[in-house]
Motif scaffolding. Sequence first.
Motif, PDB file in Angstrom:
ATOM      1  N   LEU A 125      53.115 -98.945 -29.292  1.00  0.00           N
ATOM      2  CA  LEU A 125      52.394 -97.676 -29.336  1.00  0.00           C
ATOM      3  C   LEU A 125      52.091 -97.095 -27.958  1.00  0.00           C
ATOM      4  CD1 LEU A 125      49.929 -98.726 -32.171  1.00  0.00           C
ATOM      5  CD2 LEU A 125      51.919 -97.219 -32.384  1.00  0.00           C
ATOM      6  N   SER A 126      52.801 -97.519 -26.947  1.00  0.00           N
ATOM      7  CA  SER A 126      52.554 -97.054 -25.575  1.00  0.00           C
ATOM      8  C   SER A 126      52.636 -95.541 -25.439  1.00  0.00           C
ATOM      9  CB  SER A 126      53.545 -97.689 -24.604  1.00  0.00           C
ATOM     10  OG  SER A 126      53.335 -99.075 -24.549  1.00  0.00           O
ATOM     11  N   ALA A 127      53.468 -94.904 -26.229  1.00  0.00           N
ATOM     12  CA  ALA A 127      53.655 -93.455 -26.122  1.00  0.00           C
ATOM     13  C   ALA A 127      52.378 -92.678 -26.436  1.00  0.00           C
ATOM     14  CB  ALA A 127      54.774 -93.005 -27.063  1.00  0.00           C
ATOM     15  N   TRP A 128      51.416 -93.321 -27.066  1.00  0.00           N
ATOM     16  CA  TRP A 128      50.157 -92.653 -27.434  1.00  0.00           C
ATOM     17  C   TRP A 128      49.088 -92.770 -26.356  1.00  0.00           C
ATOM     18  CZ3 TRP A 128      49.153 -89.917 -31.945  1.00  0.00           C
ATOM     19  CH2 TRP A 128      50.214 -89.892 -32.858  1.00  0.00           C
ATOM     20  N   LEU A 129      49.312 -93.564 -25.337  1.00  0.00           N
ATOM     21  CA  LEU A 129      48.259 -93.829 -24.360  1.00  0.00           C
ATOM     22  C   LEU A 129      47.889 -92.627 -23.499  1.00  0.00           C
ATOM     23  CD1 LEU A 129      49.075 -97.484 -23.331  1.00  0.00           C
ATOM     24  CD2 LEU A 129      47.060 -96.654 -24.590  1.00  0.00           C
ATOM     25  N   THR A 130      48.816 -91.751 -23.204  1.00  0.00           N
ATOM     26  CA  THR A 130      48.470 -90.557 -22.425  1.00  0.00           C
ATOM     27  C   THR A 130      47.502 -89.674 -23.209  1.00  0.00           C
ATOM     28  OG1 THR A 130      50.569 -90.600 -21.243  1.00  0.00           O
ATOM     29  CG2 THR A 130      49.380 -88.507 -21.265  1.00  0.00           C
ATOM     30  N   LEU A 131      47.798 -89.449 -24.468  1.00  0.00           N
ATOM     31  CA  LEU A 131      46.892 -88.675 -25.310  1.00  0.00           C
ATOM     32  C   LEU A 131      45.542 -89.377 -25.428  1.00  0.00           C
ATOM     33  CD1 LEU A 131      46.283 -86.296 -27.228  1.00  0.00           C
ATOM     34  CD2 LEU A 131      47.250 -87.707 -29.089  1.00  0.00           C
ATOM     35  N   ARG A 132      45.566 -90.686 -25.660  1.00  0.00           N
ATOM     36  CA  ARG A 132      44.313 -91.448 -25.779  1.00  0.00           C
ATOM     37  C   ARG A 132      43.473 -91.307 -24.509  1.00  0.00           C
ATOM     38  NH1 ARG A 132      41.149 -93.113 -27.288  1.00  0.00           N
ATOM     39  NH2 ARG A 132      40.972 -95.359 -27.254  1.00  0.00           N
ATOM     40  N   PHE A 133      44.121 -91.358 -23.342  1.00  0.00           N
ATOM     41  CA  PHE A 133      43.379 -91.223 -22.089  1.00  0.00           C
ATOM     42  C   PHE A 133      42.715 -89.856 -21.997  1.00  0.00           C
ATOM     43  CE2 PHE A 133      43.073 -89.712 -17.737  1.00  0.00           C
ATOM     44  CZ  PHE A 133      42.205 -90.659 -17.212  1.00  0.00           C
ATOM     45  N   ARG A 134      43.462 -88.817 -22.268  1.00  0.00           N
ATOM     46  CA  ARG A 134      42.922 -87.457 -22.171  1.00  0.00           C
ATOM     47  C   ARG A 134      41.770 -87.242 -23.138  1.00  0.00           C
ATOM     48  NH1 ARG A 134      48.821 -84.500 -21.964  1.00  0.00           N
ATOM     49  NH2 ARG A 134      49.289 -85.086 -19.814  1.00  0.00           N
ATOM     50  N   LEU A 135      41.950 -87.682 -24.367  1.00  0.00           N
ATOM     51  CA  LEU A 135      40.881 -87.517 -25.357  1.00  0.00           C
ATOM     52  C   LEU A 135      39.642 -88.320 -24.970  1.00  0.00           C
ATOM     53  CD1 LEU A 135      42.976 -87.677 -28.667  1.00  0.00           C
ATOM     54  CD2 LEU A 135      42.211 -85.641 -27.410  1.00  0.00           C
ATOM     55  N   THR A 136      39.865 -89.527 -24.489  1.00  0.00           N
ATOM     56  CA  THR A 136      38.741 -90.377 -24.075  1.00  0.00           C
ATOM     57  C   THR A 136      37.999 -89.773 -22.897  1.00  0.00           C
ATOM     58  OG1 THR A 136      39.819 -92.375 -24.886  1.00  0.00           O
ATOM     59  CG2 THR A 136      38.111 -92.667 -23.201  1.00  0.00           C
ATOM     60  N   ALA A 137      38.725 -89.254 -21.930  1.00  0.00           N
ATOM     61  CA  ALA A 137      38.081 -88.676 -20.747  1.00  0.00           C
ATOM     62  C   ALA A 137      37.146 -87.537 -21.132  1.00  0.00           C
ATOM     63  CB  ALA A 137      39.139 -88.190 -19.758  1.00  0.00           C
ATOM     64  N   VAL A 138      37.614 -86.619 -21.962  1.00  0.00           N
ATOM     65  CA  VAL A 138      36.781 -85.472 -22.346  1.00  0.00           C
ATOM     66  C   VAL A 138      35.650 -85.897 -23.274  1.00  0.00           C
ATOM     67  CG1 VAL A 138      36.768 -83.241 -23.527  1.00  0.00           C
ATOM     68  CG2 VAL A 138      38.651 -83.831 -21.982  1.00  0.00           C
ATOM     69  N   ALA A 139      35.949 -86.760 -24.243  1.00  0.00           N
ATOM     70  CA  ALA A 139      34.922 -87.174 -25.198  1.00  0.00           C
ATOM     71  C   ALA A 139      33.813 -87.974 -24.523  1.00  0.00           C
ATOM     72  CB  ALA A 139      35.560 -88.005 -26.313  1.00  0.00           C
ATOM     73  N   SER A 140      34.171 -88.919 -23.672  1.00  0.00           N
ATOM     74  CA  SER A 140      33.139 -89.731 -23.017  1.00  0.00           C
ATOM     75  C   SER A 140      32.337 -88.884 -22.025  1.00  0.00           C
ATOM     76  CB  SER A 140      33.750 -90.956 -22.345  1.00  0.00           C
ATOM     77  OG  SER A 140      34.699 -90.579 -21.383  1.00  0.00           O
ATOM     78  N   LEU A 141      33.011 -88.036 -21.287  1.00  0.00           N
ATOM     79  CA  LEU A 141      32.311 -87.149 -20.361  1.00  0.00           C
ATOM     80  C   LEU A 141      31.336 -86.242 -21.120  1.00  0.00           C
ATOM     81  CD1 LEU A 141      31.955 -86.266 -17.434  1.00  0.00           C
ATOM     82  CD2 LEU A 141      33.821 -84.621 -17.781  1.00  0.00           C
ATOM     83  N   SER A 142      31.737 -85.753 -22.269  1.00  0.00           N
ATOM     84  CA  SER A 142      30.854 -84.939 -23.102  1.00  0.00           C
ATOM     85  C   SER A 142      29.612 -85.717 -23.531  1.00  0.00           C
ATOM     86  CB  SER A 142      31.598 -84.428 -24.338  1.00  0.00           C
ATOM     87  OG  SER A 142      32.651 -83.566 -23.977  1.00  0.00           O
ATOM     88  N   CYS A 143      29.807 -86.967 -23.889  1.00  0.00           N
ATOM     89  CA  CYS A 143      28.652 -87.800 -24.262  1.00  0.00           C
ATOM     90  C   CYS A 143      27.713 -87.981 -23.068  1.00  0.00           C
ATOM     91  CB  CYS A 143      29.114 -89.153 -24.792  1.00  0.00           C
ATOM     92  SG  CYS A 143      29.840 -89.109 -26.426  1.00  0.00           S
ATOM     93  N   PHE A 144      28.263 -88.240 -21.901  1.00  0.00           N
ATOM     94  CA  PHE A 144      27.441 -88.446 -20.717  1.00  0.00           C
ATOM     95  C   PHE A 144      26.706 -87.157 -20.334  1.00  0.00           C
ATOM     96  CE2 PHE A 144      30.840 -91.760 -19.561  1.00  0.00           C
ATOM     97  CZ  PHE A 144      30.180 -92.756 -20.260  1.00  0.00           C
ATOM     98  N   ILE A 145      27.379 -86.023 -20.415  1.00  0.00           N
ATOM     99  CA  ILE A 145      26.739 -84.735 -20.112  1.00  0.00           C
ATOM    100  C   ILE A 145      25.654 -84.438 -21.147  1.00  0.00           C
ATOM    101  CG2 ILE A 145      27.137 -82.234 -20.092  1.00  0.00           C
ATOM    102  CD1 ILE A 145      29.906 -82.895 -18.796  1.00  0.00           C
ATOM    103  N   GLY A 146      25.938 -84.734 -22.399  1.00  0.00           N
ATOM    104  CA  GLY A 146      24.932 -84.544 -23.440  1.00  0.00           C
ATOM    105  C   GLY A 146      23.713 -85.425 -23.229  1.00  0.00           C
ATOM    106  N   ALA A 147      23.949 -86.668 -22.828  1.00  0.00           N
ATOM    107  CA  ALA A 147      22.847 -87.586 -22.564  1.00  0.00           C
ATOM    108  C   ALA A 147      21.983 -87.094 -21.412  1.00  0.00           C
ATOM    109  CB  ALA A 147      23.386 -88.989 -22.246  1.00  0.00           C
ATOM    110  N   ALA A 148      22.606 -86.543 -20.399  1.00  0.00           N
ATOM    111  CA  ALA A 148      21.875 -86.034 -19.233  1.00  0.00           C
ATOM    112  C   ALA A 148      20.993 -84.854 -19.603  1.00  0.00           C
ATOM    113  CB  ALA A 148      22.850 -85.648 -18.124  1.00  0.00           C
ATOM    114  N   GLY A 149      21.405 -84.091 -20.587  1.00  0.00           N
ATOM    115  CA  GLY A 149      20.619 -82.925 -20.982  1.00  0.00           C
ATOM    116  C   GLY A 149      19.641 -83.187 -22.118  1.00  0.00           C
ATOM    117  N   ALA A 150      19.696 -84.380 -22.666  1.00  0.00           N
ATOM    118  CA  ALA A 150      18.825 -84.700 -23.820  1.00  0.00           C
ATOM    119  C   ALA A 150      17.386 -84.966 -23.390  1.00  0.00           C
ATOM    120  CB  ALA A 150      19.387 -85.908 -24.580  1.00  0.00           C
TER     121      ALA A 150
END
Length: 150
Positions: A125-150
């Motif tokens: 499933l290596s071909a999926w890792l680029t997408l997984r990285f991009r989705l993870t970067a935005v999703a985790s960053l969103s959680c961290f930004i949300g936590a900072a504003g909570a």
Amino acid sequence: MSAAPLSAPAAAAAPSVQALRLGYAGLIPFFTGALLVWLVRADTLPYVTLALATYAAVILSFLGGIHWGIGFRDGTPGLFSWGVVPSLVAWVAVMMPPNAGLVISGAMLVGCYLVDRRVYPRHGLSAWLTLRFRLTAVASLSCFIGAAGA
């Protein structure tokens, strides 16, 4: 009767256009939630942070479920054990105050990606890792930004 030995899995194709579109569309609640945390009135903040936290929990459960699917396909029992971890962590994170729970969810999203970097290649499933990285970067960053504003 013994089971036939498992052969090495064939490499999966790169994500289809539909998978890419759905994956990126799945970031809309993350991005929107993180933005709204900083824009809404104080009386609506609990609803926005709860929405962001529960969406993160749903996605973490989905990521764990992928490991169950791989385990069903390949017969790898360790994947079942790991597959429940994201859901359990997400459940605890949703029960926490948002400034802490969203950090836990963001960190767990990164943790899931790191596990997937080891697991996906072993299962073709290596071909999926680029997408997984991009989705993870935005999703985790969103959680961290949300936590900072909570």
